[in-house]
Structure formats: structure tokens, C-alpha cells
Design a protein around this motif. Sequence first.
Motif, mmCIF file in Angstrom:
data_model
loop_
_atom_site.group_PDB
_atom_site.id
_atom_site.type_symbol
_atom_site.label_atom_id
_atom_site.label_comp_id
_atom_site.label_asym_id
_atom_site.label_seq_id
_atom_site.Cartn_x
_atom_site.Cartn_y
_atom_site.Cartn_z
ATOM 1 N N GLU A 37 0.848 -1.211 0.090
ATOM 2 C CA GLU A 37 0.056 0.133 0.073
ATOM 3 C C GLU A 37 0.818 1.339 -0.223
ATOM 4 O OE1 GLU A 37 -2.996 0.472 -0.406
ATOM 5 O OE2 GLU A 37 -3.171 -1.677 -1.056
ATOM 6 N N SER A 38 2.009 1.004 0.197
ATOM 7 C CA SER A 38 2.999 2.581 0.479
ATOM 8 C C SER A 38 3.833 2.477 -1.163
ATOM 9 C CB SER A 38 4.071 2.064 1.437
ATOM 10 O OG SER A 38 5.172 1.256 0.982
ATOM 11 N N VAL A 39 3.345 1.681 -1.904
ATOM 12 C CA VAL A 39 3.905 1.878 -3.348
ATOM 13 C C VAL A 39 3.114 2.696 -4.359
ATOM 14 C CG1 VAL A 39 5.156 0.704 -5.233
ATOM 15 C CG2 VAL A 39 5.510 -0.267 -3.108
ATOM 16 N N ASP A 40 3.446 3.741 -4.817
ATOM 17 C CA ASP A 40 2.644 4.265 -5.917
ATOM 18 C C ASP A 40 3.344 4.370 -7.276
ATOM 19 O OD1 ASP A 40 1.594 6.177 -3.691
ATOM 20 O OD2 ASP A 40 0.063 6.208 -5.117
ATOM 21 N N VAL A 41 2.961 3.747 -8.252
ATOM 22 C CA VAL A 41 3.493 3.721 -9.509
ATOM 23 C C VAL A 41 2.519 4.609 -10.480
ATOM 24 C CG1 VAL A 41 4.016 2.466 -11.586
ATOM 25 C CG2 VAL A 41 3.974 1.372 -9.204
ATOM 26 N N ILE A 42 3.145 5.842 -11.112
ATOM 27 C CA ILE A 42 2.650 6.727 -11.909
ATOM 28 C C ILE A 42 3.328 6.659 -13.095
ATOM 29 C CG2 ILE A 42 1.993 9.038 -12.351
ATOM 30 C CD1 ILE A 42 2.511 9.708 -9.354
ATOM 31 N N LYS D 48 -6.659 7.603 -14.447
ATOM 32 C CA LYS D 48 -6.827 6.662 -13.488
ATOM 33 C C LYS D 48 -6.072 5.109 -13.938
ATOM 34 C CE LYS D 48 -10.262 8.420 -10.327
ATOM 35 N NZ LYS D 48 -11.085 8.140 -9.363
ATOM 36 N N ASP D 49 -6.152 5.102 -15.384
ATOM 37 C CA ASP D 49 -5.391 3.935 -16.166
ATOM 38 C C ASP D 49 -3.945 4.191 -15.622
ATOM 39 O OD1 ASP D 49 -7.844 3.457 -17.292
ATOM 40 O OD2 ASP D 49 -6.910 3.580 -19.362
ATOM 41 N N ASN D 50 -3.324 5.224 -15.158
ATOM 42 C CA ASN D 50 -1.857 5.457 -15.309
ATOM 43 C C ASN D 50 -1.528 5.449 -13.800
ATOM 44 O OD1 ASN D 50 -1.389 5.132 -17.873
ATOM 45 N ND2 ASN D 50 -1.267 7.539 -18.395
ATOM 46 N N TRP D 51 -2.179 5.250 -12.828
ATOM 47 C CA TRP D 51 -1.922 5.593 -11.452
ATOM 48 C C TRP D 51 -2.205 4.166 -10.531
ATOM 49 C CZ3 TRP D 51 -1.572 10.866 -9.210
ATOM 50 C CH2 TRP D 51 -1.005 10.962 -8.103
ATOM 51 N N ALA D 52 -1.125 3.656 -10.071
ATOM 52 C CA ALA D 52 -1.418 2.251 -9.310
ATOM 53 C C ALA D 52 -0.842 2.847 -7.848
ATOM 54 C CB ALA D 52 -0.609 1.388 -9.755
ATOM 55 N N THR D 53 -1.774 2.090 -6.741
ATOM 56 C CA THR D 53 -1.281 2.229 -5.506
ATOM 57 C C THR D 53 -1.564 0.591 -4.881
ATOM 58 O OG1 THR D 53 -2.159 4.284 -5.001
ATOM 59 C CG2 THR D 53 -1.579 3.153 -3.234
ATOM 60 N N GLY D 54 -0.688 0.219 -4.422
ATOM 61 C CA GLY D 54 -0.679 -1.112 -3.814
ATOM 62 C C GLY D 54 -0.612 -2.443 -5.100
ATOM 63 N N GLY D 55 -0.008 -1.928 -6.283
ATOM 64 C CA GLY D 55 -0.083 -2.743 -7.340
ATOM 65 C C GLY D 55 -1.232 -2.813 -8.120
ATOM 66 N N VAL D 56 -2.274 -1.940 -8.027
ATOM 67 C CA VAL D 56 -3.671 -1.982 -8.490
ATOM 68 C C VAL D 56 -3.916 -0.756 -9.237
ATOM 69 C CG1 VAL D 56 -6.031 -2.480 -8.325
ATOM 70 C CG2 VAL D 56 -4.422 -3.750 -7.003
ATOM 71 N N LEU D 57 -4.075 -0.567 -10.413
ATOM 72 C CA LEU D 57 -4.563 0.739 -11.053
ATOM 73 C C LEU D 57 -5.798 1.091 -10.556
ATOM 74 C CD1 LEU D 57 -3.661 -0.403 -14.667
ATOM 75 C CD2 LEU D 57 -2.506 1.090 -13.634
ATOM 76 N N TRP D 58 -5.647 2.578 -10.378
ATOM 77 C CA TRP D 58 -7.157 3.090 -9.880
ATOM 78 C C TRP D 58 -8.381 2.802 -10.566
ATOM 79 C CZ3 TRP D 58 -7.740 4.978 -5.038
ATOM 80 C CH2 TRP D 58 -6.769 5.160 -4.039
ATOM 81 N N THR D 59 -8.108 2.702 -11.694
ATOM 82 C CA THR D 59 -9.168 2.399 -12.842
ATOM 83 C C THR D 59 -9.875 0.892 -12.334
ATOM 84 O OG1 THR D 59 -10.052 2.567 -14.815
ATOM 85 C CG2 THR D 59 -8.316 1.159 -14.623
ATOM 86 N N ASP D 60 -9.108 0.048 -11.529
ATOM 87 C CA ASP D 60 -9.602 -1.246 -11.329
ATOM 88 C C ASP D 60 -10.068 -1.332 -9.894
ATOM 89 O OD1 ASP D 60 -9.085 -2.347 -13.831
ATOM 90 O OD2 ASP D 60 -6.990 -2.711 -13.361
#
Lengths: 62, 62, 62, 62, 62, 62
Positions: A37-42, D48-60
Motif C-alpha cells: 500500500e505504500s508503493v505508488d506507480v505513476i 486512473k489507467d496510469n496510477w497504481a497504489t498497492g499494485g492495482v490501477l485506480w481504474t480497477d
Amino acid sequence: MPTINVQMFEGRTLEQKRAFVKAITEAACTTLGSSPESVDVIITDVKKDNWATGGVLWTDKK
Amino acid sequence: MPTINVQMFEGRTLEQKRAFVKAITEAACTTLGSSPESVDVIITDVKKDNWATGGVLWTDKK
Amino acid sequence: MPTINVQMFEGRTLEQKRAFVKAITEAACTTLGSSPESVDVIITDVKKDNWATGGVLWTDKK
Amino acid sequence: MPTINVQMFEGRTLEQKRAFVKAITEAACTTLGSSPESVDVIITDVKKDNWATGGVLWTDKK
Amino acid sequence: MPTINVQMFEGRTLEQKRAFVKAITEAACTTLGSSPESVDVIITDVKKDNWATGGVLWTDKK
Amino acid sequence: MPTINVQMFEGRTLEQKRAFVKAITEAACTTLGSSPESVDVIITDVKKDNWATGGVLWTDKK
């Protein structure tokens, strides 16, 4: 933390991005001990008109 | 190395970008001794709605 | 505008940086028509411990 | 100086951005002693397709 | 979200940074409707040797 | 391409960084089809004085 910004050429599918962010996040957790949960990927999608290597835009490379 | 990220207002033509990345890359090679192939230039086109100076968006400046 | 962020290996002298930012700024003015005062260049010095290509840190390359 | 880059989800109105850059700039001036004209704020709208937190895209995320 | 990256000259005290990140975060919450815990602020301290405006490093300006 | 910028708290060992960049690069190659040599990873070590979440610097969190 960590916050991971990725610049890549546009054109990847949603499915590829989904797999990529999952794999990157797992890599960070395994090697750095981060909690997921602490990992953001943009992701930033970059057009070939906007990226040059060796002074030449990728849109102009053959 | 170096990796050069450039934020500029949108609206430049492909021809301007082509000249710009060529000139920037030559500048890096001449002054830093980099080899051309090691220089990446990535352009981000920014809308005037998304850039403010002095607390005012450029779209609102006259 | 433009704002130019440059990541390069640490170790460049002040004299090299001085020549580099001057040349980069001139390149932007000539090719984009920017006024010199509108061009910011920000350099980030990166240690070879902190940059990898092909999955290998530069500090480990021979 | 300072230069403030903000990554946020797309979808904010122009009115929200206008208020945001004004408030951010005032915050910088009050707490850091910057002059308003020296403060740049650049917004990047992220899908939201391009940002993930915890390994999951926000779109999902639900 | 939002993630706010701030580049400023080095030399600010911890007390100034403390006030700055608090004020910036409140500005984001008030104007964008973000929850405080969703706001990250990351400061980069930049040396005057590493920032140029108008082609001149700030360390060389009088 | 891709170019991956990672902001993390300072304090990771060289061994952790070595494993991290290797794992991140493999993740990119597997999921995006990149060639290893095209993947750059650049790490920025951030002090707890310079990162805030929820308006509070991490150096002040308990």
C-alpha cells in the motif's frame, strides 16, 4: 514511499499496464521491504514526437 | 546520461521540436563531453490551464 | 517556460555546469523563440550507486 | 524558485485549478518568504489507467 | 493523490519546511477536496550551483 | 525507454538497490517487452525531513 514515476512510449494496453504495475510493486516489496500500500506507480505515456535519443526524435528514426 | 526533461507550453511544431532536441543534445555533448547516443531528451507539452506563475494560470493572464 | 530538468552523473565541475546551462539556454532561445529569462535549468547530480541501465548499477559496471 | 510540480487525477475543473494554484502560491510565500512571481506551479493530470497504489490501477479499484 | 514535488533552494530550516508542507497540504484539501492522508509533498533542496535562470547559475548572480 | 524514476527514503544499502534495480528491470522486460538495455532506473534518496504525508514531515511522525 517509494513513489515510482515511469516514462514510456504511448501505446501500451491497459492489460500491459496492469501487469507492469503489479510486477513493479512486487519487485519493490520483495527487495526493499516496502508494504504494497505504500508503493505508488505513476505512468506517463510519451509520444514518439516528444522523445529524442542522440538528438533525433523517435518519430524520425527508422 | 544525461536525461533531460523539458516542460514547455504546448503548441510547438514538430519542426521546432526537431531543431530543439538536436540543439540541446549538441550543447550537452560539447560542454559535458557526453556521447550523443547517451543523451535522452523528453518533452512534456503543458497546457496554459496547467501552469501558473505568481498564483495565476497562464490561461488567465493577458 | 521552458523548465529544463537535467539528471546527470555527479562529478561535473562548476565550469562545465556554467557552460552547459548557457549552451542549453541559447539552444532553447534559438529554436523555440523563448526569451532567456524564461528558461530555467535545474541540474540533479546522480551518484553511480543510484542509476542503473539494463538492471545493473553504474557503480557495478566495468 | 520554488517550482512546484503536482500530479493529480484528471477531472478537476478550471475553477478548482485556479483556486488551487492561488492557494499553493500563497502558502509558499507565507511560509518560505518567496515572492509570488518566483513561484511556478505545474499541474499534470493523470488518468486512473496510469496510477497504481498497492499494485492495482485506480481504474480497477472499487 | 495529489503528489506534490517541490524544488527549492537549499537552506530552509526544518521549521520552515514543517510550516510549508502543512500549508500546502491544507491548500490542496481546501481547494481540491483531497483528504489530508492522500497528499504527499516531497521537497528537493537545490544548490545554487545547480539552478540557472537566463543561462546563468544562481551562484554566479549578484 | 522506459525511464523509471524512484523516490524512496534514504538508508537503503547498496545491496538492496542492486537487487531492486535488477527486479524492476526484469519486471519491465517481462510485462512490457522492453529490452534490458533500454531500461533506465534512477533512484532519488529522500530524507525524512523532506517528505510529508498528511501535512506532517516523516521526521516528525512517531
